[in-house]
Design an enzyme around this catalytic site. Structure first.
Site, PDB file in Angstrom:
ATOM      1  N   THR A  13      30.070  35.053  37.116  1.00  0.00           N
ATOM      2  CA  THR A  13      30.671  36.179  37.851  1.00  0.00           C
ATOM      3  C   THR A  13      30.790  37.439  36.970  1.00  0.00           C
ATOM      4  O   THR A  13      30.499  38.269  37.521  1.00  0.00           O
ATOM      5  CB  THR A  13      32.078  35.384  38.036  1.00  0.00           C
ATOM      6  OG1 THR A  13      31.831  34.089  38.616  1.00  0.00           O
ATOM      7  CG2 THR A  13      33.136  36.397  38.792  1.00  0.00           C
ATOM      8  N   VAL A  14      31.271  37.360  35.767  1.00  0.00           N
ATOM      9  CA  VAL A  14      31.467  38.525  35.055  1.00  0.00           C
ATOM     10  C   VAL A  14      30.164  39.114  34.401  1.00  0.00           C
ATOM     11  O   VAL A  14      29.965  40.367  34.636  1.00  0.00           O
ATOM     12  CB  VAL A  14      32.534  38.239  33.962  1.00  0.00           C
ATOM     13  CG1 VAL A  14      32.693  39.521  33.071  1.00  0.00           C
ATOM     14  CG2 VAL A  14      33.796  37.649  34.474  1.00  0.00           C
ATOM     15  N   LYS A  45      22.060  29.435  30.797  1.00  0.00           N
ATOM     16  CA  LYS A  45      21.789  28.026  30.658  1.00  0.00           C
ATOM     17  C   LYS A  45      20.885  27.384  31.728  1.00  0.00           C
ATOM     18  O   LYS A  45      20.019  26.485  31.482  1.00  0.00           O
ATOM     19  CB  LYS A  45      23.069  27.208  30.800  1.00  0.00           C
ATOM     20  CG  LYS A  45      23.310  25.730  30.180  1.00  0.00           C
ATOM     21  CD  LYS A  45      24.898  25.593  30.354  1.00  0.00           C
ATOM     22  CE  LYS A  45      25.061  24.308  29.660  1.00  0.00           C
ATOM     23  NZ  LYS A  45      26.560  23.666  29.554  1.00  0.00           N
ATOM     24  N   GLU A 128      39.022  43.611  25.763  1.00  0.00           N
ATOM     25  CA  GLU A 128      39.968  44.045  26.858  1.00  0.00           C
ATOM     26  C   GLU A 128      40.063  43.199  28.070  1.00  0.00           C
ATOM     27  O   GLU A 128      41.030  42.871  28.446  1.00  0.00           O
ATOM     28  CB  GLU A 128      39.645  45.561  27.187  1.00  0.00           C
ATOM     29  CG  GLU A 128      40.423  45.936  28.426  1.00  0.00           C
ATOM     30  CD  GLU A 128      41.747  46.565  27.981  1.00  0.00           C
ATOM     31  OE1 GLU A 128      42.099  46.964  26.980  1.00  0.00           O
ATOM     32  OE2 GLU A 128      42.863  45.610  28.500  1.00  0.00           O
ATOM     33  N   GLY A 186      35.470  33.030  42.465  1.00  0.00           N
ATOM     34  CA  GLY A 186      34.995  33.463  41.028  1.00  0.00           C
ATOM     35  C   GLY A 186      36.435  33.921  40.342  1.00  0.00           C
ATOM     36  O   GLY A 186      36.139  34.276  39.111  1.00  0.00           O
ATOM     37  N   GLU A 189      38.728  29.617  36.173  1.00  0.00           N
ATOM     38  CA  GLU A 189      37.746  29.159  34.949  1.00  0.00           C
ATOM     39  C   GLU A 189      36.700  28.164  35.539  1.00  0.00           C
ATOM     40  O   GLU A 189      36.808  27.375  36.525  1.00  0.00           O
ATOM     41  CB  GLU A 189      38.404  28.484  33.976  1.00  0.00           C
ATOM     42  CG  GLU A 189      39.619  29.655  33.213  1.00  0.00           C
ATOM     43  CD  GLU A 189      39.017  30.685  32.701  1.00  0.00           C
ATOM     44  OE1 GLU A 189      38.108  30.832  32.017  1.00  0.00           O
ATOM     45  OE2 GLU A 189      39.347  32.150  33.194  1.00  0.00           O
ATOM     46  N   ASP A 200      45.841  29.125  30.387  1.00  0.00           N
ATOM     47  CA  ASP A 200      45.169  30.326  30.739  1.00  0.00           C
ATOM     48  C   ASP A 200      46.063  31.556  30.618  1.00  0.00           C
ATOM     49  O   ASP A 200      46.010  32.474  29.479  1.00  0.00           O
ATOM     50  CB  ASP A 200      44.366  30.571  31.846  1.00  0.00           C
ATOM     51  CG  ASP A 200      43.673  31.717  32.129  1.00  0.00           C
ATOM     52  OD1 ASP A 200      42.429  32.135  31.680  1.00  0.00           O
ATOM     53  OD2 ASP A 200      44.070  32.748  32.641  1.00  0.00           O
ATOM     54  N   LYS A 204      46.806  34.194  27.300  1.00  0.00           N
ATOM     55  CA  LYS A 204      46.742  35.778  27.538  1.00  0.00           C
ATOM     56  C   LYS A 204      47.952  36.267  26.914  1.00  0.00           C
ATOM     57  O   LYS A 204      48.088  37.415  26.349  1.00  0.00           O
ATOM     58  CB  LYS A 204      46.867  36.220  29.064  1.00  0.00           C
ATOM     59  CG  LYS A 204      45.260  35.673  29.414  1.00  0.00           C
ATOM     60  CD  LYS A 204      45.329  35.739  30.947  1.00  0.00           C
ATOM     61  CE  LYS A 204      43.886  35.551  31.739  1.00  0.00           C
ATOM     62  NZ  LYS A 204      43.694  35.297  32.963  1.00  0.00           N
TER      63      LYS A 204
END
Ligand code: NDP
Ligand SMILES: N[C@@H](CC=O)C(=O)O
Ligand code: NA
Length: 424
Positions: A13-14, A45, A128, A186, A189, A200, A204
């Site tokens: 996704t990112v 992968k 960031e 997306g 995780e 998660d 943060k």
């Protein structure tokens, strides 16, 4: 113009968003940084899943192709999870490559040792995107709050759970349906357990606390509750009182200590955090001088997160042009002291089930009186001979809450379903 070559680890996704943004914004990046960027190699992968980009970029399944390539000056880690991401980043840093990552699991757990390794090797390590996806919050705290004393950072820092809560509340979707959709979009995780259990968001909050207060917390230093046990009944009852339940992270200076928590929290309908919906996040930073500030934006999703990754890549690139790599992303450090429990005071939403018989309410009132706490609002509904009592208390400290829990536990007739903090 100088060309900076980048190695990308991960094209999900990112990663896909980063590749797309570097290509689409080539001219602006060159203009801003004084250098062009080229993604030379990408680690994946399952190369067979990425045939669409195979013509335009070299894919590899071998990490050494990237970390040992002398031409690469920046490695961008977007595979996620602790292992092997940690080892890949360590090797990259030892080989004097600057590193950008969106990996909060890793930074929250091993941040200080990776930061030291980066510093020892005169490399940048920037992250960031690890907090609140598309919101430029870390750089803002470190740069724009550098002299103010931050007294509190709180907010909605997980997009998946906020999306789930919004869809359940506004569209009547089931928890499972909303989670499946968040995964498809997306936001979640790879394993969404960390999203729904609050882990998660806790990662943060650890990173936010590092930036805001200089503290190095671990997951065991504070309470973390997710939305996986949140009941539709409690969501409905909260709404009857004029609140929406959100998964909120709080990090607040109390006395000389810091109080941190991640938990479902009642937010009044007219509070700014109540209006944050779907995958959007919001972080409220309160400074002694500036007062309340609010940062809002998409907390998850490919392109929004890629924008934060690109902000790091361009910062590293500028440093490469100026030969100033190796400075800390955040260099505020202070010893962590937990806030005194008797000073952590919030009103609570208490959801209680007990037999619908005479004298029960008196017992509950007696417990509250004994612990010196009091009701602000209370409702009772009946079903199958049981009374479901929902209370909003006046301010109680953590010791009183614990005492309340102990007393209720000792009474076999009273069952406490939920105890959530209430924001003002
Ligand atoms: N998704 C989001 O909205 C946000 C994500 N993040 C963080 O960004 C990072 C990436 O997340 P996201 O893009 O969603 O993750 P995805 O699961 O979508 O993508 C992961 C990518 O990494 C590759 N990969 C995974 N493990 C390995 C391995 N051992 N060796 C080589 N390649 C591997 C996968 O390869 P293949 O495709 O071949 O299977 C895939 O391309 C994570 O740290 C996440 O927490 C941060 C903010 C927001
Ligand atoms: N899974 C995370 C992604 C961003 O950090 C979330 O839902 O917020
Ligand atoms: Na961010």
């Amino acid at each position: 113009m100088k060309k900076i070559e980048v190695g990308l680890l991960g094209l999900g996704t990112v990663g896909s968003g980063v590749l797309q943004m570097i290509r689409n914004n080539e001219d602006k990046v060159a203009n801003v940084t004084g250098s062009t960027l080229e993604v030379k190699k990408v680690l994946v992968k399952h190369p067979e899943r990425h045939q669409d980009v195979q013509q335009t970029v070299k894919l590899t399944t071998e990490i050494n192709d990237i970390v040992n390539d002398p031409d690469l000056q920046i490695v961008v880690e977007l595979i996620g999870g602790i292992h092997p991401a940690k080892e890949y980043i360590e090797t990259a840093l030892r080989n004097h490559k600057n590193v950008v990552t969106a990996n909060k699991d890793l930074i929250a757990t091993y941040g200080p040792e990776l930061v030291k390794l980066a510093h020892d090797n005169h490399c940048d390590l920037m992250y960031e995107a690890s907090v609140a996806g598309g919101i430029p919050i870390l750089r803002t705290i470190t740069n724009s709050f550098s002299a103010d004393k931050i007294t509190e950072v709180k907010g909605i820092v997980n997009g998946t759970t906020n999306y789930i809560l919004t869809q359940m509340g506004q569209r009547g979707w089931s928890y499972e349906q909303a989670l499946t959709e968040a995964q498809k979009l997306g936001f979640a995780e790879a394993d969404p357990t960390n999203d729904v259990t609050g882990k998660d968001a806790a990662y943060k909050m650890i990173i936010l606390s590092q930036f805001a207060f200089g503290t190095q917390l671990g997951l065991n230093d504070f309470a973390v509750t997710g939305i996986d046990n949140l009941s539709a009944f409690d969501v409905h009852q909260a709404s009857q009182f004029g609140y929406v339940i959100k998964l909120v992270g709080i990090a607040r200076v109390i006395e000389d200590g810091v109080f941190v928590e991640v938990a479902p929290t009642l937010v009044p309908n007219d509070h700014p955090l109540a209006t944050i919906n779907n995958e959007y996040n919001a972080v409220m930073v309160t400074g002694q001088a500036v007062g309340d500030t609010l940062f809002y934006g998409p907390g998850a999703g490919g392109l929004p997160t890629a924008n934060s990754v690109l902000s790091d890549i361009t910062s590293v690139t500028k440093n490469l042009v100026l030969k100033t790599n190796g400075n800390f992303f955040n260099n505020y450090q202070r010893r962590y002291i937990p806030a005194p429990a008797d000073e952590v005071i919030y009103p609570y939403f208490l959801s209680i089930t007990m037999p619908d018989v005479p004298g029960q309410m008196l017992k509950l009132t007696q417990i509250m009186t004994d612990i010196d706490a009091s009701f602000s609002q209370i409702t009772q509904t009946e079903a199958d001979g049981m009374a479901h009592v929902v209370i909003i208390t006046h301010g109680m400290n953590e010791n009183q809450l614990q005492e309340f829990k102990n007393r209720v536990k000792d009474d076999s007739t009273i069952k406490l379903g939920a105890a959530y903090k209430v924001l003002k």
